[in-house]
Design a protein around this motif. Structure first.
Motif, PDB file in Angstrom:
ATOM      1  N   LEU A   1     -29.734  39.664  98.690  1.00  0.00           N
ATOM      2  CA  LEU A   1     -29.646  40.144  97.310  1.00  0.00           C
ATOM      3  C   LEU A   1     -30.098  41.592  97.127  1.00  0.00           C
ATOM      4  CD1 LEU A   1     -30.953  36.987  95.400  1.00  0.00           C
ATOM      5  CD2 LEU A   1     -28.669  37.995  95.217  1.00  0.00           C
TER       6      LEU A   1
ATOM      7  N   ILE B   1     -27.463  44.243  96.684  1.00  0.00           N
ATOM      8  CA  ILE B   1     -26.671  43.937  95.494  1.00  0.00           C
ATOM      9  C   ILE B   1     -27.445  44.289  94.237  1.00  0.00           C
ATOM     10  CG2 ILE B   1     -25.477  42.097  94.253  1.00  0.00           C
ATOM     11  CD1 ILE B   1     -25.118  40.669  96.933  1.00  0.00           C
ATOM     12  N   ALA B   2     -28.739  43.988  94.241  1.00  0.00           N
ATOM     13  CA  ALA B   2     -29.595  44.351  93.111  1.00  0.00           C
ATOM     14  C   ALA B   2     -29.617  45.876  92.955  1.00  0.00           C
ATOM     15  CB  ALA B   2     -31.008  43.816  93.315  1.00  0.00           C
TER      16      ALA B   2
ATOM     17  N   ALA C   1     -26.529  46.984  91.265  1.00  0.00           N
ATOM     18  CA  ALA C   1     -26.596  46.682  89.838  1.00  0.00           C
ATOM     19  C   ALA C   1     -27.446  47.716  89.104  1.00  0.00           C
ATOM     20  CB  ALA C   1     -27.170  45.276  89.635  1.00  0.00           C
ATOM     21  N   ILE C   2     -28.557  48.103  89.706  1.00  0.00           N
ATOM     22  CA  ILE C   2     -29.434  49.113  89.108  1.00  0.00           C
ATOM     23  C   ILE C   2     -28.689  50.430  88.944  1.00  0.00           C
ATOM     24  CG2 ILE C   2     -31.484  50.533  89.498  1.00  0.00           C
ATOM     25  CD1 ILE C   2     -32.734  48.067  90.918  1.00  0.00           C
TER      26      ILE C   2
ATOM     27  N   LEU D   1     -27.630  48.202  85.050  1.00  0.00           N
ATOM     28  CA  LEU D   1     -28.128  46.896  84.616  1.00  0.00           C
ATOM     29  C   LEU D   1     -29.638  46.826  84.772  1.00  0.00           C
ATOM     30  CD1 LEU D   1     -25.034  46.245  85.205  1.00  0.00           C
ATOM     31  CD2 LEU D   1     -25.798  43.920  85.670  1.00  0.00           C
ATOM     32  N   ASP D   2     -30.333  46.386  83.729  1.00  0.00           N
ATOM     33  CA  ASP D   2     -31.772  46.191  83.865  1.00  0.00           C
ATOM     34  C   ASP D   2     -32.052  44.797  84.434  1.00  0.00           C
ATOM     35  OD1 ASP D   2     -31.653  44.296  81.819  1.00  0.00           O
ATOM     36  OD2 ASP D   2     -32.085  45.765  80.266  1.00  0.00           O
ATOM     37  N   ALA D   3     -33.315  44.507  84.644  1.00  0.00           N
ATOM     38  CA  ALA D   3     -33.686  43.258  85.317  1.00  0.00           C
ATOM     39  C   ALA D   3     -33.209  42.034  84.540  1.00  0.00           C
ATOM     40  CB  ALA D   3     -35.201  43.206  85.514  1.00  0.00           C
TER      41      ALA D   3
ATOM     42  N   PHE E   1     -29.392  41.680  84.868  1.00  0.00           N
ATOM     43  CA  PHE E   1     -29.023  41.236  86.214  1.00  0.00           C
ATOM     44  C   PHE E   1     -29.387  39.767  86.407  1.00  0.00           C
ATOM     45  CE2 PHE E   1     -30.028  41.061  90.883  1.00  0.00           C
ATOM     46  CZ  PHE E   1     -28.722  41.161  91.314  1.00  0.00           C
ATOM     47  N   GLY E   2     -30.564  39.383  85.958  1.00  0.00           N
ATOM     48  CA  GLY E   2     -30.978  37.989  86.058  1.00  0.00           C
ATOM     49  C   GLY E   2     -30.039  37.068  85.299  1.00  0.00           C
TER      50      GLY E   2
ATOM     51  N   PHE F   1     -26.866  37.725  84.565  1.00  0.00           N
ATOM     52  CA  PHE F   1     -25.577  37.724  85.260  1.00  0.00           C
ATOM     53  C   PHE F   1     -25.606  36.718  86.412  1.00  0.00           C
ATOM     54  CE2 PHE F   1     -22.264  39.125  88.092  1.00  0.00           C
ATOM     55  CZ  PHE F   1     -21.285  39.643  87.268  1.00  0.00           C
ATOM     56  N   CYS F   2     -26.699  36.706  87.175  1.00  0.00           N
ATOM     57  CA  CYS F   2     -26.831  35.796  88.311  1.00  0.00           C
ATOM     58  C   CYS F   2     -26.908  34.346  87.841  1.00  0.00           C
ATOM     59  CB  CYS F   2     -28.072  36.160  89.122  1.00  0.00           C
ATOM     60  SG  CYS F   2     -27.956  37.750  89.954  1.00  0.00           S
ATOM     61  N   ALA F   3     -27.632  34.110  86.762  1.00  0.00           N
ATOM     62  CA  ALA F   3     -27.739  32.751  86.233  1.00  0.00           C
ATOM     63  C   ALA F   3     -26.372  32.270  85.738  1.00  0.00           C
ATOM     64  CB  ALA F   3     -28.765  32.714  85.104  1.00  0.00           C
TER      65      ALA F   3
ATOM     66  N   LEU G   1     -23.486  33.203  86.863  1.00  0.00           N
ATOM     67  CA  LEU G   1     -22.652  32.936  88.024  1.00  0.00           C
ATOM     68  C   LEU G   1     -23.027  31.601  88.663  1.00  0.00           C
ATOM     69  CD1 LEU G   1     -20.420  34.750  89.186  1.00  0.00           C
ATOM     70  CD2 LEU G   1     -21.928  35.114  91.131  1.00  0.00           C
ATOM     71  N   HIS G   2     -24.303  31.297  88.641  1.00  0.00           N
ATOM     72  CA  HIS G   2     -24.787  29.997  89.099  1.00  0.00           C
ATOM     73  C   HIS G   2     -24.079  28.886  88.325  1.00  0.00           C
ATOM     74  CE1 HIS G   2     -27.552  26.586  89.466  1.00  0.00           C
ATOM     75  NE2 HIS G   2     -28.150  27.184  90.477  1.00  0.00           N
TER      76      HIS G   2
ATOM     77  N   PHE H   1     -16.458  46.528  87.986  1.00  0.00           N
ATOM     78  CA  PHE H   1     -17.726  46.309  88.688  1.00  0.00           C
ATOM     79  C   PHE H   1     -18.215  44.873  88.538  1.00  0.00           C
ATOM     80  CE2 PHE H   1     -22.437  46.433  88.723  1.00  0.00           C
ATOM     81  CZ  PHE H   1     -22.597  46.736  90.060  1.00  0.00           C
TER      82      PHE H   1
ATOM     83  N   ALA I   1     -25.028  32.566  95.344  1.00  0.00           N
ATOM     84  CA  ALA I   1     -25.413  31.590  94.326  1.00  0.00           C
ATOM     85  C   ALA I   1     -25.186  30.176  94.857  1.00  0.00           C
ATOM     86  CB  ALA I   1     -24.617  31.811  93.043  1.00  0.00           C
TER      87      ALA I   1
ATOM     88  N   ILE J   1     -27.901  27.139  95.224  1.00  0.00           N
ATOM     89  CA  ILE J   1     -27.693  25.797  94.666  1.00  0.00           C
ATOM     90  C   ILE J   1     -27.936  24.740  95.738  1.00  0.00           C
ATOM     91  CG2 ILE J   1     -25.951  24.220  93.751  1.00  0.00           C
ATOM     92  CD1 ILE J   1     -24.688  26.691  92.353  1.00  0.00           C
TER      93      ILE J   1
ATOM     94  N   ALA K   1     -30.248  27.205  87.768  1.00  0.00           N
ATOM     95  CA  ALA K   1     -29.789  28.496  87.247  1.00  0.00           C
ATOM     96  C   ALA K   1     -30.952  29.383  86.813  1.00  0.00           C
ATOM     97  CB  ALA K   1     -28.828  28.280  86.079  1.00  0.00           C
TER      98      ALA K   1
ATOM     99  N   PHE L   1     -32.824  30.688  89.911  1.00  0.00           N
ATOM    100  CA  PHE L   1     -32.029  31.708  90.603  1.00  0.00           C
ATOM    101  C   PHE L   1     -32.013  33.007  89.803  1.00  0.00           C
ATOM    102  CE2 PHE L   1     -27.730  33.506  91.695  1.00  0.00           C
ATOM    103  CZ  PHE L   1     -28.063  33.889  92.981  1.00  0.00           C
ATOM    104  N   GLY L   2     -31.823  32.904  88.513  1.00  0.00           N
ATOM    105  CA  GLY L   2     -31.843  34.094  87.661  1.00  0.00           C
ATOM    106  C   GLY L   2     -33.181  34.806  87.726  1.00  0.00           C
TER     107      GLY L   2
ATOM    108  N   CYS M   1     -33.541  36.636  91.069  1.00  0.00           N
ATOM    109  CA  CYS M   1     -32.754  37.867  91.084  1.00  0.00           C
ATOM    110  C   CYS M   1     -33.421  38.953  90.248  1.00  0.00           C
ATOM    111  CB  CYS M   1     -31.336  37.596  90.577  1.00  0.00           C
ATOM    112  SG  CYS M   1     -30.367  36.550  91.676  1.00  0.00           S
ATOM    113  N   ALA M   2     -33.959  38.565  89.096  1.00  0.00           N
ATOM    114  CA  ALA M   2     -34.648  39.531  88.235  1.00  0.00           C
ATOM    115  C   ALA M   2     -35.896  40.070  88.947  1.00  0.00           C
ATOM    116  CB  ALA M   2     -35.027  38.874  86.912  1.00  0.00           C
TER     117      ALA M   2
ATOM    118  N   LEU N   1     -36.322  40.339  92.139  1.00  0.00           N
ATOM    119  CA  LEU N   1     -35.890  41.234  93.210  1.00  0.00           C
ATOM    120  C   LEU N   1     -35.484  42.588  92.639  1.00  0.00           C
ATOM    121  CD1 LEU N   1     -35.724  40.600  96.240  1.00  0.00           C
ATOM    122  CD2 LEU N   1     -33.256  40.737  95.981  1.00  0.00           C
ATOM    123  N   HIS N   2     -34.883  42.566  91.468  1.00  0.00           N
ATOM    124  CA  HIS N   2     -34.545  43.801  90.752  1.00  0.00           C
ATOM    125  C   HIS N   2     -35.810  44.635  90.563  1.00  0.00           C
ATOM    126  CE1 HIS N   2     -33.535  46.382  87.322  1.00  0.00           C
ATOM    127  NE2 HIS N   2     -32.250  46.091  87.496  1.00  0.00           N
TER     128      HIS N   2
END
Lengths: 133, 133
Positions: free
Chosen positions: A94, A97-98, A101-102, A106-108, A111-112, A114-116, A118-119, B86, B98, B102, B108, B111-112, B115-116, B118-119
């Motif tokens: 990740l 990819i993070a 996004a930055i 995209l802020d945290a 991004f969080g 977006f990932c959720a 997609l989950h 993008f 993702a 899972i 979700a 995971f979100g 990711c946040a 890690l951001h």
DNA sequence: CTATCTGTTATATAACAAATATAACAGATG
DNA sequence: CATCTGTTATATTTGTTATATAACAGATAG
């Protein structure tokens, strides 16, 4: 379960196949204990070589997603999945990819979210498939 | 900025270099307008071939992260970054990851949150680096 | 036992990507 | 002119990807 391979894509065929099976398991299209097609059968169905399928299966076995038996073939692994070092693995995947996004603003929280989302999308694949049988 | 290349890793050298520069920009270690080392200089510093660095730079240029000038060399691009398509690009990168999450039992929200976090980690690299000058 | 299925292994070949080496070119700068 | 910049070209080596063909060991159904 339908497998779609992009022969013109950047990703190797065995890697595409591996990804789609992981997604299939995550979506619930492939349930624990369910038997997968044999390497010969799947290779014939998709139209690729046996060894390419075998490479994907061996990779999935090493990652713990499936179990392989000489007699009964390959099957989706029953839980639980070995998760030692999985956080580090996930972070390594990740991090770039993070960073992307930055760089794109995209802020945290975004991004969080977006990932959720997609989950949820991955989990929803099952419902979409069942609508069109 | 320190570049660390893993010669025994799975990722190609040019890809590792590309990732680290994107992370550097995201972290703020490389600021818009800042001049990057020349391909010859960076290649010599890291101990790899000029063309490998050139490939990474050309990739970063195509992605919009840097601008290249024959006279002054390569520099970090000024905002804003072109973001057409993008979201689709990001989704394609994240989908298999993702799915992995899972399969390992993350919901979700978890995971979100991961990711946040890690951001934030990527953004915090700058502070860590400045503690050890 | 025979035939057929399973994963597995081996070998060979072709095509492609990755990385290196060497060299040269065009443009800008001191 | 000498030196820096990115850029391009050619060639070679190495590793990966994908294919083809073949065989083996174990299990199973007829």
């Amino acid at each position: 379960m339908i497998i779609q391979i992009d022969f013109a894509g950047d990703l190797p065929l065995y890697s595409q196949l591996r990804d789609q099976i992981v997604i299939g398991i995550a979506a619930g299209l492939l349930q624990p204990g369910e038997v997968l097609p044999s390497v010969r059968r799947l290779a014939a169905d998709i139209g690729i070589n046996i060894h390419t399928v075998n490479k994907a299966y061996a990779l999935l076995r090493d990652e713990g997603y499936i179990v392989m038996d000489r007699r009964s073939g390959a099957a989706v692994a029953g839980r639980p999945l070995d998760s030692r070092g999985f956080s580090e693995h996930l972070a390594d995947l990740l991090r770039p990819i993070a960073a992307e996004a930055i760089c794109h603003g995209l802020d945290a929280a975004q991004f969080g979210q977006f990932c959720a989302d997609l989950h949820h999308q991955v989990r929803a694949i099952r419902d979409i498939q069942e609508e069109h049988p």
